[in-house]
Design a protein around this motif. Structure first.
Motif, PDB file in Angstrom:
ATOM      1  N   THR A 181       0.837  -1.204   0.000  1.00 43.84           N
ATOM      2  CA  THR A 181       0.000   0.000   0.000  1.00 43.84           C
ATOM      3  C   THR A 181       0.867   1.248   0.000  1.00 43.84           C
ATOM      4  O   THR A 181       0.602   2.213  -0.730  1.00 43.84           O
ATOM      5  CB  THR A 181      -0.931   0.010   1.228  1.00 43.84           C
ATOM      6  N   SER A 224       2.373   1.681  -3.459  1.00 42.89           N
ATOM      7  CA  SER A 224       1.417   2.206  -4.436  1.00 42.89           C
ATOM      8  C   SER A 224       1.173   3.698  -4.225  1.00 42.89           C
ATOM      9  O   SER A 224       0.997   4.451  -5.187  1.00 42.89           O
ATOM     10  CB  SER A 224       0.100   1.426  -4.362  1.00 42.89           C
ATOM     11  N   LEU A 227      -6.020  -3.468   0.639  1.00 42.67           N
ATOM     12  CA  LEU A 227      -6.171  -3.863  -0.760  1.00 42.67           C
ATOM     13  C   LEU A 227      -6.920  -2.800  -1.553  1.00 42.67           C
ATOM     14  O   LEU A 227      -6.535  -2.473  -2.692  1.00 42.67           O
ATOM     15  CB  LEU A 227      -6.904  -5.207  -0.846  1.00 42.67           C
ATOM     16  N   THR A 250      -4.626   0.153  -2.109  1.00 42.68           N
ATOM     17  CA  THR A 250      -3.607  -0.173  -3.110  1.00 42.68           C
ATOM     18  C   THR A 250      -4.170  -0.079  -4.521  1.00 42.68           C
ATOM     19  O   THR A 250      -3.568   0.557  -5.406  1.00 42.68           O
ATOM     20  CB  THR A 250      -3.040  -1.580  -2.862  1.00 42.68           C
ATOM     21  N   CYS A 251      -5.321  -0.701  -4.737  1.00 38.21           N
ATOM     22  CA  CYS A 251      -5.954  -0.669  -6.063  1.00 38.21           C
ATOM     23  C   CYS A 251      -6.325   0.758  -6.459  1.00 38.21           C
ATOM     24  O   CYS A 251      -6.179   1.152  -7.622  1.00 38.21           O
ATOM     25  CB  CYS A 251      -7.189  -1.573  -6.075  1.00 38.21           C
ATOM     26  N   THR A 252      -6.799   1.532  -5.479  1.00 36.68           N
ATOM     27  CA  THR A 252      -7.178   2.920  -5.756  1.00 36.68           C
ATOM     28  C   THR A 252      -5.967   3.750  -6.144  1.00 36.68           C
ATOM     29  O   THR A 252      -6.009   4.528  -7.112  1.00 36.68           O
ATOM     30  CB  THR A 252      -7.862   3.540  -4.523  1.00 36.68           C
ATOM     31  N   ALA A 290      -4.871   2.761  -9.638  1.00 36.23           N
ATOM     32  CA  ALA A 290      -5.832   3.259 -10.630  1.00 36.23           C
ATOM     33  C   ALA A 290      -5.674   4.770 -10.840  1.00 36.23           C
ATOM     34  O   ALA A 290      -5.715   5.256 -11.978  1.00 36.23           O
ATOM     35  CB  ALA A 290      -7.254   2.928 -10.189  1.00 36.23           C
TER      36      ALA A 290
END
Length: 279
Positions: A182, A185, A258, A261-263, A266
């Motif tokens: 995290t 990212s 999670l 991290t994805c945010t 993106a």
């Protein structure tokens, strides 16, 4: 994709400063282990003076499992800086060197480039955590041996049998990897805005520091936002050393990490696709 990832990993590990992180982890770990070899008995006598009045505890209390827990408490709050040191340089470093424009003249999409940068940062982070497991857990077990693990908290005392400890550390290191990913990212996102790696590295640590302070402030004003701050969940690895293990709470913390991290990845893709690399 595989070839690009290989190139990125080569770029990371050809830099001397990459190995500073491994050196820092090794140095801090050895300092703690040396201190516990020298003064471990007096430390435990002081820490358990109230407990020894109520319980008669025998065996190898100052063992590798106990020492590893102390090391993780000291290091896992500092590793974000070591992660940002590399992840913050992934895109900003290319822009600073003038190679970003050259890379994008090749038949590679910007999204794929961001993913490769993220994957290389993840692999570097994973290697840091693996190295931490080697020098903290394996070396501590060699130096101090095995035994039942004592987990001393401010308001409770937990004894974990030695046959029930190893899986807890495996899970704790896995969670630590998720938490540090995290951070990687976030640093990658900040790196996409900058043309110099110093800014993303310092900004990452500034954000983590401020959010960590907010997470630890026991004030009603911040109580409603704490569950949504990722730093509030970074210490959830400690839950693996509770009895019983709060799997539900750890699962929630893992999900929060999670999602963040994805945010962050993106948002990096969104901004990087719009970024003007010609100027």
């Amino acid at each position: 994709m595989k070839q690009l990832l290989t190139i990125e990993l080569y770029k990371i590990f050809k830099r001397p400063r990459t190995y500073i992180s491994f050196g820092i982890i090794t140095a801090v770990t050895l300092v703690i282990q040396l201190a516990m070899l020298t003064d471990g008995k007096s430390y435990m006598a002081f820490a358990m003076q109230g407990i020894n009045e109520q319980f008669d505890i025998h065996g190898n209390i100052i063992n590798g499992y106990f020492i590893t827990y102390i090391i993780l408490q000291a290091l896992l709050l500092q590793i974000p800086l070591l992660v940002a040191l590399i992840a913050g340089d992934t895109l900003a470093g290319e822009a600073n060197q003038g190679t970003l424009r050259l890379m994008l003249t090749k038949p590679i999409s910007r999204n794929k480039l961001v993913l490769v940068k993220f994957m290389s940062s993840f692999i570097y982070t994973a290697m840091l955590i693996i190295w931490l497991a080697i020098v903290a857990l394996l070396l501590s077990l060699l130096l101090f041996g095995k035994g039942d693990m004592v987990n001393l908290k401010s308001d409770t005392f937990i004894m974990i049998l030695k046959d029930d400890v190893l899986w807890r550390y495996s899970a704790a290191f896995g969670f630590a990897l998720l938490a540090m990913t995290t951070i990687a990212s976030l640093s990658l996102l900040l790196s996409s805005y900058a043309d110099n790696s110093i800014g993303p590295i310092i900004s990452t640590m500034g954000i983590v520091l401020v959010l960590t302070i907010l997470s630890n402030l026991d004030l009603p004003l911040y109580s409603h936002i704490k569950p949504y701050i990722f730093t509030s969940h970074m210490i959830a690895w400690k839950g693996f050393f509770d009895n019983p293990v709060p799997f539900r709470a750890i699962g929630v913390s893992s999900l929060v990490m999670l999602v963040y991290t994805c945010t962050f990845v993106a948002l990096t893709m969104y901004y990087f696709n719009k970024k003007d690399i010609k100027s």
